[in-house]
Design a protein around this motif. Sequence first.
Motif, mmCIF file in Angstrom:
data_model
loop_
_atom_site.group_PDB
_atom_site.id
_atom_site.type_symbol
_atom_site.label_atom_id
_atom_site.label_comp_id
_atom_site.label_asym_id
_atom_site.label_seq_id
_atom_site.Cartn_x
_atom_site.Cartn_y
_atom_site.Cartn_z
ATOM 1 N N MET A 132 24.255 12.794 40.684
ATOM 2 C CA MET A 132 25.731 13.410 40.566
ATOM 3 C C MET A 132 26.227 14.647 41.403
ATOM 4 N N GLU A 133 24.916 15.691 41.215
ATOM 5 C CA GLU A 133 24.851 16.798 41.906
ATOM 6 C C GLU A 133 25.140 16.591 43.400
ATOM 7 N N ASN A 134 24.288 15.501 43.783
ATOM 8 C CA ASN A 134 24.508 15.196 45.586
ATOM 9 C C ASN A 134 25.737 14.875 45.849
ATOM 10 N N LYS A 135 26.513 14.111 45.257
ATOM 11 C CA LYS A 135 27.988 13.730 45.124
ATOM 12 C C LYS A 135 28.811 14.941 45.264
ATOM 13 N N ASN A 136 28.898 15.718 44.196
ATOM 14 C CA ASN A 136 29.537 17.072 44.360
ATOM 15 C C ASN A 136 29.155 17.960 45.386
ATOM 16 N N SER A 137 27.828 17.928 45.737
ATOM 17 C CA SER A 137 27.617 18.746 47.095
ATOM 18 C C SER A 137 28.041 18.144 48.483
ATOM 19 N N ASP A 138 28.342 16.833 48.222
ATOM 20 C CA ASP A 138 28.870 16.102 49.591
ATOM 21 C C ASP A 138 30.482 16.318 49.397
ATOM 22 N N ILE A 139 30.994 16.254 48.453
ATOM 23 C CA ILE A 139 32.387 16.657 48.272
ATOM 24 C C ILE A 139 32.942 17.936 48.830
ATOM 25 N N PHE A 140 32.016 19.058 48.263
ATOM 26 C CA PHE A 140 32.221 20.291 48.645
ATOM 27 C C PHE A 140 32.174 20.564 50.171
ATOM 28 N N LYS A 141 31.257 19.882 50.844
ATOM 29 C CA LYS A 141 30.718 19.928 52.172
ATOM 30 C C LYS A 141 32.024 19.466 52.913
ATOM 31 N N LYS A 142 32.445 18.199 52.453
ATOM 32 C CA LYS A 142 33.873 17.892 53.346
ATOM 33 C C LYS A 142 35.008 18.552 53.159
ATOM 34 N N GLN A 143 35.084 19.224 51.885
ATOM 35 C CA GLN A 143 36.163 20.084 51.592
ATOM 36 C C GLN A 143 36.386 21.303 52.554
ATOM 37 N N ARG A 144 34.899 21.744 52.733
ATOM 38 C CA ARG A 144 34.854 23.028 53.562
ATOM 39 C C ARG A 144 35.099 22.797 55.150
#
Length: 142
Positions: A1-13
């Motif tokens: 789950m944490e990895n998915k949130n990290s990926d989403i944040f990276k895409k947003q950035r």
Amino acid sequence: MENKNSDIFKKQREMLPQAISDSLKIMGSEAVTFFVGAFNNQKFDNDSEMWAERKNNKDPGRNILMKTGTLRASIKAEPPTLDSVTISTGGLDYARILNEGGVNGTGGHIPARKFIGNSKELFEIIQKKIDKRIKQIFGKIN
């Protein structure tokens, strides 16, 4: 789950620069359209009164401030910087006195006929368009 949130944040950035760039372009485009529209509406925005009639109306069928169309055509958005956009009249020296009113070079009084400046109505138009664009950009993230 944490990895998915990290990926989403990276895409947003990664999408943030595009969102800012698009927002500035929207601001410039909508502001120019709005300010040019004042010449057709003969007033600045819905909260403004109609522009004062010409003192000596030798050409009653002509819109106010529309003898040659040079002033209206001069309203342009300059290329945006990283964090702002500037709308100008291309250095027309008479634009300010027509917009703000005052005394002309011969001592005659010119009434303010605002065609460029801050407007709650314009802000709301820009805000809606930017909100829509931001949702398009960031809605692609799953």
